[in-house]
Each structure stands twice: as structure tokens, then as C-alpha cells.
Design a protein around this motif. Sequence first.
Motif, PDB file in Angstrom:
ATOM      1  N   ALA A 102      22.763 -25.439  11.657  1.00  0.00           N
ATOM      2  CA  ALA A 102      21.362 -25.272  12.046  1.00  0.00           C
ATOM      3  C   ALA A 102      21.250 -24.417  13.305  1.00  0.00           C
ATOM      4  CB  ALA A 102      20.717 -26.640  12.261  1.00  0.00           C
ATOM      5  N   GLY A 103      22.185 -24.621  14.255  1.00  0.00           N
ATOM      6  CA  GLY A 103      22.203 -23.794  15.463  1.00  0.00           C
ATOM      7  C   GLY A 103      22.453 -22.338  15.129  1.00  0.00           C
ATOM      8  N   ALA A 104      23.363 -22.091  14.180  1.00  0.00           N
ATOM      9  CA  ALA A 104      23.614 -20.710  13.758  1.00  0.00           C
ATOM     10  C   ALA A 104      22.361 -20.114  13.116  1.00  0.00           C
ATOM     11  CB  ALA A 104      24.783 -20.677  12.777  1.00  0.00           C
ATOM     12  N   GLY A 105      21.608 -20.955  12.404  1.00  0.00           N
ATOM     13  CA  GLY A 105      20.373 -20.484  11.786  1.00  0.00           C
ATOM     14  C   GLY A 105      19.324 -20.097  12.815  1.00  0.00           C
ATOM     15  N   TRP A 106      19.195 -20.888  13.873  1.00  0.00           N
ATOM     16  CA  TRP A 106      18.225 -20.582  14.920  1.00  0.00           C
ATOM     17  C   TRP A 106      18.582 -19.290  15.654  1.00  0.00           C
ATOM     18  CZ3 TRP A 106      13.494 -22.027  15.532  1.00  0.00           C
ATOM     19  CH2 TRP A 106      13.077 -23.267  15.048  1.00  0.00           C
ATOM     20  N   LEU A 107      19.856 -19.064  15.868  1.00  0.00           N
ATOM     21  CA  LEU A 107      20.279 -17.891  16.637  1.00  0.00           C
ATOM     22  C   LEU A 107      20.385 -16.633  15.783  1.00  0.00           C
ATOM     23  CD1 LEU A 107      23.078 -19.473  18.869  1.00  0.00           C
ATOM     24  CD2 LEU A 107      20.779 -18.769  19.581  1.00  0.00           C
ATOM     25  N   GLY A 108      20.800 -16.800  14.534  1.00  0.00           N
ATOM     26  CA  GLY A 108      21.054 -15.604  13.722  1.00  0.00           C
ATOM     27  C   GLY A 108      20.751 -15.793  12.255  1.00  0.00           C
ATOM     28  N   GLY A 109      19.722 -16.560  11.928  1.00  0.00           N
ATOM     29  CA  GLY A 109      19.359 -16.779  10.538  1.00  0.00           C
ATOM     30  C   GLY A 109      18.639 -15.588   9.939  1.00  0.00           C
ATOM     31  N   ALA A 110      18.087 -15.782   8.753  1.00  0.00           N
ATOM     32  CA  ALA A 110      17.350 -14.717   8.066  1.00  0.00           C
ATOM     33  C   ALA A 110      15.932 -14.651   8.621  1.00  0.00           C
ATOM     34  CB  ALA A 110      17.336 -14.980   6.559  1.00  0.00           C
ATOM     35  N   LEU A 111      15.832 -14.311   9.888  1.00  0.00           N
ATOM     36  CA  LEU A 111      14.558 -14.283  10.598  1.00  0.00           C
ATOM     37  C   LEU A 111      13.684 -13.132  10.099  1.00  0.00           C
ATOM     38  CD1 LEU A 111      16.065 -14.893  14.134  1.00  0.00           C
ATOM     39  CD2 LEU A 111      14.979 -16.588  12.664  1.00  0.00           C
ATOM     40  N   PRO A 112      12.366 -13.276  10.177  1.00  0.00           N
ATOM     41  CA  PRO A 112      11.484 -12.208   9.681  1.00  0.00           C
ATOM     42  C   PRO A 112      11.765 -10.852  10.315  1.00  0.00           C
ATOM     43  CG  PRO A 112      10.227 -14.196  10.099  1.00  0.00           C
ATOM     44  CD  PRO A 112      11.607 -14.456  10.621  1.00  0.00           C
ATOM     45  N   GLY A 113      12.076 -10.846  11.599  1.00  0.00           N
ATOM     46  CA  GLY A 113      12.302  -9.579  12.288  1.00  0.00           C
ATOM     47  C   GLY A 113      13.744  -9.172  12.394  1.00  0.00           C
ATOM     48  N   ALA A 114      14.642  -9.802  11.636  1.00  0.00           N
ATOM     49  CA  ALA A 114      16.067  -9.495  11.728  1.00  0.00           C
ATOM     50  C   ALA A 114      16.365  -8.106  11.172  1.00  0.00           C
ATOM     51  CB  ALA A 114      16.874 -10.549  10.975  1.00  0.00           C
ATOM     52  N   ASP A 115      17.497  -7.572  11.570  1.00  0.00           N
ATOM     53  CA  ASP A 115      17.941  -6.259  11.111  1.00  0.00           C
ATOM     54  C   ASP A 115      18.337  -6.350   9.640  1.00  0.00           C
ATOM     55  OD1 ASP A 115      18.989  -3.761  10.705  1.00  0.00           O
ATOM     56  OD2 ASP A 115      20.742  -4.038  12.001  1.00  0.00           O
ATOM     57  N   LEU A 116      17.595  -5.657   8.780  1.00  0.00           N
ATOM     58  CA  LEU A 116      17.872  -5.723   7.344  1.00  0.00           C
ATOM     59  C   LEU A 116      19.125  -4.949   6.968  1.00  0.00           C
ATOM     60  CD1 LEU A 116      14.282  -5.339   5.825  1.00  0.00           C
ATOM     61  CD2 LEU A 116      15.496  -7.407   6.495  1.00  0.00           C
ATOM     62  N   GLU A 117      19.627  -4.124   7.875  1.00  0.00           N
ATOM     63  CA  GLU A 117      20.835  -3.351   7.593  1.00  0.00           C
ATOM     64  C   GLU A 117      22.054  -3.942   8.296  1.00  0.00           C
ATOM     65  OE1 GLU A 117      20.755  -0.893   5.445  1.00  0.00           O
ATOM     66  OE2 GLU A 117      18.585  -1.152   5.202  1.00  0.00           O
ATOM     67  N   ALA A 118      21.955  -5.171   8.717  1.00  0.00           N
ATOM     68  CA  ALA A 118      23.047  -5.793   9.460  1.00  0.00           C
ATOM     69  C   ALA A 118      24.305  -5.910   8.605  1.00  0.00           C
ATOM     70  CB  ALA A 118      22.623  -7.175   9.948  1.00  0.00           C
ATOM     71  N   THR A 119      25.447  -5.809   9.258  1.00  0.00           N
ATOM     72  CA  THR A 119      26.747  -5.999   8.624  1.00  0.00           C
ATOM     73  C   THR A 119      27.489  -7.084   9.398  1.00  0.00           C
ATOM     74  OG1 THR A 119      27.895  -4.395  10.023  1.00  0.00           O
ATOM     75  CG2 THR A 119      26.790  -3.546   8.033  1.00  0.00           C
ATOM     76  N   PRO A 120      28.578  -7.618   8.866  1.00  0.00           N
ATOM     77  CA  PRO A 120      29.336  -8.606   9.642  1.00  0.00           C
ATOM     78  C   PRO A 120      29.761  -8.089  11.001  1.00  0.00           C
ATOM     79  CG  PRO A 120      30.040  -8.629   7.345  1.00  0.00           C
ATOM     80  CD  PRO A 120      29.084  -7.488   7.483  1.00  0.00           C
ATOM     81  N   LEU A 121      30.104  -6.807  11.079  1.00  0.00           N
ATOM     82  CA  LEU A 121      30.520  -6.252  12.364  1.00  0.00           C
ATOM     83  C   LEU A 121      29.359  -6.170  13.342  1.00  0.00           C
ATOM     84  CD1 LEU A 121      32.974  -3.360  11.347  1.00  0.00           C
ATOM     85  CD2 LEU A 121      33.519  -5.562  12.417  1.00  0.00           C
ATOM     86  N   SER A 122      28.182  -5.745  12.851  1.00  0.00           N
ATOM     87  CA  SER A 122      27.032  -5.651  13.749  1.00  0.00           C
ATOM     88  C   SER A 122      26.588  -7.026  14.213  1.00  0.00           C
ATOM     89  CB  SER A 122      25.873  -4.918  13.058  1.00  0.00           C
ATOM     90  OG  SER A 122      25.358  -5.677  11.979  1.00  0.00           O
ATOM     91  N   VAL A 123      26.706  -8.035  13.344  1.00  0.00           N
ATOM     92  CA  VAL A 123      26.381  -9.400  13.748  1.00  0.00           C
ATOM     93  C   VAL A 123      27.342  -9.862  14.829  1.00  0.00           C
ATOM     94  CG1 VAL A 123      26.294 -11.805  12.989  1.00  0.00           C
ATOM     95  CG2 VAL A 123      25.316 -10.016  11.544  1.00  0.00           C
ATOM     96  N   ALA A 124      28.618  -9.597  14.635  1.00  0.00           N
ATOM     97  CA  ALA A 124      29.634 -10.030  15.600  1.00  0.00           C
ATOM     98  C   ALA A 124      29.444  -9.365  16.951  1.00  0.00           C
ATOM     99  CB  ALA A 124      31.025  -9.733  15.052  1.00  0.00           C
ATOM    100  N   ARG A 125      28.937  -8.117  16.978  1.00  0.00           N
ATOM    101  CA  ARG A 125      28.773  -7.382  18.224  1.00  0.00           C
ATOM    102  C   ARG A 125      27.455  -7.685  18.917  1.00  0.00           C
ATOM    103  NH1 ARG A 125      30.690  -1.665  15.526  1.00  0.00           N
ATOM    104  NH2 ARG A 125      32.957  -2.066  15.572  1.00  0.00           N
TER     105      ARG A 125
END
Length: 492
Positions: free
Chosen positions: A18-41
Motif C-alpha cells: 500500500a505504501g508503494a501504491g501511495w508513492l508510485g502507484g498508477a496515479l492519474p498524473g503519473a508518467d505514462l512512458e515510465a520504465t523500470p529504470l525511470s521508476v528506479a531513478r
Amino acid sequence: MGTSSLRWLGLAGSLMLAGAGWLGGALPGADLEATPLSVARGTYGPIILGLWLLGTGLAAYAWWTLRDRVPSLRWATVTAFLWLLPFLFVPPMGSRDVYSYACQGEMFTHGLDPYRLGVSALPCTWLGTVAEIWRDTVTPYGPLFLLIAGAAVAVGQSLTGTIVVFRLITLAAIVVVAACLPALARRCGIAPERAIWVALAGPLIGAHMLAAPHNDAVMIGLLVAGLFLVVRADARPLPLITGGVLLGLAFAVKATAIVVIPFAALIATHRAIGTGEGDEQAGGWRGMRAEIGPLARAAALVGGASVAALLAVTAASGLGFGWVPAMQGSTTIIQFTSPPTAIGMTLTYAGQALFPGFDAVPAVRAVALVALTTVLVMLVVATLRAADRERAALRGAAFGMAAVVLLSPVFHPWYVMWPLTLLAAVTVRTSAFMWITIVAAFSVLPDGGGLPRFVKFPGAPLMTVFLIVLAVRFYRRRTASAQPDPQQAAFP
């Protein structure tokens, strides 16, 4: 580790997810082109990935370890819902499908046909939240789900409100499974507490099915409720018809549910014939010919009610059957998580070394669909010939759904819950699908990014090798079990 400690360990895993969801879930304004590397950085990247990995690991470990140690049905149910509780209060995670649901519901409320137009045609108020690949794609979901989506938008009044409604509907479907699955398990000689545990405490239920939320939960809930009524009907027409209606409504959410309906009709046939001498006759072909009348009546009650429910919902939606050809749109996804697609991709990689335009995926998928049809027919025939037709039919429905998942051209992680929910009630041999569930839970990031699409090569060849190893092991095991024991042969 005791059961109490494992209960709290699993809850800790849910809280981390749930904590991971709050910080980096499928939020409305999230980067739609995100990759695992971009998430990690990203700013919280290491924390998000750490919570996701550790939370999934703890939840999966507790689930797997307790599978044969659940103290009671009450304990299993309370613990499963305790683990689900954190996911009621998180933003969408594990998938962005709910935004497509919301936009399809908005289209429906505006009188547009989602079977002919993509959500960009309105355009949807929340179009920016939908992945670009799905903005111009027609929906493959049945008319009942579009009615539900339209109602969710009308009641929710906003994106947040609509998501809350979808999540509450998903929760209601999970409650239905919790209420009805134990009766199916008892009928098949499976401990109900184990069935509930395997079906509802896995790492995909909270972080994906509820938090996402996915409409698969609605289909599963209707299927389990329909089977429950048919099993408990004792040849009474009203419960059989009601059960058939629920199964038809499940079909009106996702077409996959059609696999279960023939087996439900066979359960009704068993109930109509009764027990005793009729059951002995049911074991042979002569008995099958004698049962044509009861079988037809069962089909009229259960199958007819299913068809009537589907037609009624289709008429109520005013959209017709455009969703049937629309289902072909999902086959454009080429990922090695589907076994037939993985084999096709591997053959394509090899063939393109000699023929640049070579593509084996469509042919392998076609062969897999033929194999699926064959398996389903064999399961129906085996059910007809079984002495205990009711139990055989329940097992046939579960195995049939498993075959659908394994042989379909597309596989998404939450699809494994289709067969696993039913398998939990009919067999204790659920280890394979439990492992698939655990691997699937690790394969999707909190923002909905699926890892397999970033490693198509060497993912497809590795999956193909794994499938070959499994096939060889299965063949050797079957061959060994078919050979007589030398000691028994020497000393009869």
C-alpha cells in the motif's frame, strides 16, 4: 513460525505494498512512458521498488506457508480481509485499466458506443489518464460491465468518486466469493478454510484485483455465486434458473465465463437424475443415451436462463453484440507471458534469421485455440461419463478455466485468478497456479508497468525452454506411473 506471526507478517506485506501504491502507484498524473529504470531513478524510486519487492515477498511467503495450516474457516476469512483492508485506501495501483473503465462509462452515459469508438472520440474528461495504446481501442467487455461503468460514473460524479464505486463493487464481488466458495469446496471434499485461503489471500487479490481494481472480480463473483446456486438447487427450478442468470451475467461482463456454463448444466443434470441407481447408469454410454431428456431439461433451465440474461442485458444496454468482434483487439498484444505466444515469438526469432518477414505467432495461437477446444470437449465428455457427475463438473469447470488461461493468446497477471478461485474449491493440487500467482505478482510494478514487455528477448525463448522442460517432466511422470511395479509383478 506460528500462524499468528504469519498473519501479521502478511499484513506487514500488505501495508508495504500500500505504501508503494501511495508513492508510485498508477496515479492519474503519473508518467505514462515510465520504465523500470525511470521508476528506479525517480525521487522515491528505491523506496517504491523496495516496498514493492519486500511487500510482495512477505505476502507471498505467508500465503504459501499457511496453505495447509489454516486453523479454521473464520480465521482464513478474517485474515484474508485483514490483508485486503489497506488496499481500500490507496490510489489505483498495478494497472491503469480503471481509467479506461471510467472513460468507457462516461462514453456510455453520453450515448456513444464503446464497441465502435475509442475513448478519445468523446473525448473522455480523463483522457490523459488512459494509456495511449488504449485511447482509440474499442472495449472488449460485455454489456453488463458497460452498464456498471456508466452507473459508476453517474454515482461517482468525479474520477475519484468513480474509482471508489468501482472498488466497492470489486469488494462486494470478493465478499460473494467468500460466502459461496466454501459450499463448493465441501462438495468436492476440500477443506473450506483452505479453499478460502488459496482463493482470497494471495498477493494478487489486494494489490491488483482490489487496488487496481479489475472487472475480473465481478465475473469471478458471479461465476462462483451461480455455481453455488446450481449445486444447492436439488433440481428445484427457481435456484437453477437464478444460477443460470448469474452465469449469464458473468458472461455479460467477460466472455471467458462461457466456459463454465456447460458444466453448470451438467451439474443440474446430475441433480435432476438424483442419486442411487441413476448415478451408476451415468458412468456409461448407455446411461448417457438414457439421460438425454434430463440433460435437455437442465440445459433449458441453466443454459436457457444464461442466454436469456445475456440477451436481456444486451437489450438494456442498447449496444448489441459489438463486443464480440471487439475482443479481437486484445490479440494485438504480443507478450511471452502467454505460453502459445511465447512459443510463436521464439519460432519467429529463429525464422527471421532466414526469412525477415517470418511471423509464427498467429499460427501457433491458432493451434493453441484448437487445442483449447479439444481440451474443453474432453472435459465435457469425461464429466458425462463420471459416476459422480456433480463433482466432475465442478472440476471440469476449474480445469477448463485453467486451460483457457494457459492456451489463450494473451495473459495478464490477474487472469490467473480465474482458474485459481475455482481450483481452490475442487483440488488440493494448486501449487502450480499458486507459483504462477507469485511470479505474476512480481511481474507488475505499482504504477502498472509490466516487466515482461521490457524483456521480450530473451524472455520468450526462456519461457519456451521452461515449457519444454515441464512437458518432458510431465511425460516422464505419466510414463513412470503407467508402468507396473516390478516387485508387485514378481510377488502378486
